[in-house]
Enzyme design. Structure first.
Site, short mmCIF file in Angstrom:
data_model
loop_
_atom_site.label_atom_id
_atom_site.label_comp_id
_atom_site.label_asym_id
_atom_site.label_seq_id
_atom_site.Cartn_x
_atom_site.Cartn_y
_atom_site.Cartn_z
NE ARG A 99 -19.74 45.99 38.27
CZ ARG A 99 -20.32 46.95 37.54
NH1 ARG A 99 -20.45 48.16 38.02
NH2 ARG A 99 -20.77 46.68 36.34
CG ASP A 100 -22.15 38.63 42.00
OD1 ASP A 100 -22.42 38.91 43.18
OD2 ASP A 100 -22.87 37.91 41.28
#
Length: 289
Positions: free
Chosen positions: A164-165
């Site tokens: 997610r990052d």
């Protein structure tokens, strides 16, 4: 395989009240935890040929320490496994992937979590690496780096982990070999087929559906972040400067690139998540083959 070293990163929970109380108590707690690590560190030092180095990062709500996080607060009860640790356990289980930073151990302190990871010698994050160059990275150079990144992310997904990052600051690169390692699973969660509601990550690497506060799917969101990352390491800057530009889908490729390379960037940065390729599609794209 000899370990190149050890990184010790500490993440603490608590909110503004705890931060307002000052850092002295936290530092005392860290010292206590590190004293308990002495025997472990000595054992690691005896089993590695390289010098052992411990780097302690205090990961608070500010961008401080080993990795940069917009919100690195840790919410866990004593003896529970923090989500970041459990995700790392999944991606670091055998057989491992060379593109993932390896978890060596973790500990509960009085008010913090201590995570012990391998240390990648003579490395910087990918954004620093790009800035260090006297001229833009060649497509050949970027192709090798980007292929490693995609394979590392593919490994995460195969273990049921959604990072997610994905961004250059969360990718370490060894200067001499250009070997990469994906780091910082603090924004991650378990991978599933349903759409996600709450966004965690870095907004300028987020796709339009996330910026518009809509639900989003794991693979298309990851592919968009990969597209932004590819653009950034090739052009030296982000394709979008604001969230508004992402929503209005305003970007130009500011460097003369091969037709195949530009095609891959535009595919990854497709406005609709349905139009974006899968990780498998990326790896067989003409530019990476």
């Amino acid at each position: 395989m000899p370990l190149p070293g050890v990184v010790v990163a500490a993440a603490r929970g608590g909110g503004a009240a705890e931060e307002a109380a000052g850092d002295s108590g936290f530092e005392d707690g860290i010292r206590e935890v590190l004293q308990n690590l002495t025997s472990v560190l000595k054992t690691l030092e005896e089993t590695t040929d390289a010098p052992l180095r411990a780097v302690l990062g205090w990961l608070t709500r500010r961008d401080v320490g080993f990795s940069s996080k917009s919100d690195a607060s840790v919410q866990c009860m004593p003896q529970e496994i923090p989500e970041e640790v459990s995700l790392m356990q999944l991606v670091c289980a055998e057989p491992t992937n060379p593109g993932i930073i390896q978890l060596l151990d973790w500990y509960h302190g009085p008010r913090e979590i201590v995570i012990v990871m391998e240390l990648m010698e003579s490395s910087v994050d990918l954004s620093q690496f790009v800035k260090m160059q006297r001229s833009p990275l060649s497509e050949t150079q970027v192709r090798n780096i980007f292929r490693q990144i995609v394979k590392a992310v593919q490994h995460c997904h195969s273990r049921g982990v959604f990072h997610r990052d994905i961004k250059p600051k969360n990718i370490l690169i060894q200067i001499s070999t250009e070997q990469i390692k994906l780091i910082d699973f603090g924004s991650g969660t378990l991978l599933h087929n349903q759409e996600y509601i709450r966004f965690c990550g870095t907004w300028l690497y987020a796709p339009p559906e996330c910026v518009a506060r809509k639900s989003y799917a794991a693979v298309p969101t990851t592919v968009w972040s990969l597209g932004v990352t590819l653009y950034m390491i090739l052009c030296g800057h982000l394709p979008f400067k604001t969230s508004d530009e992402i929503i209005k889908y305003r970007f130009n490729i500011t460097r003369d690139l091969s037709e195949e390379c530009e095609d891959l960037i535009r595919q990854c940065l497709s406005f609709s998540p349905k139009w974006r390729p899968t990780l498998e599609d990326i790896l067989v794209h003409q530019w990476l083959c």
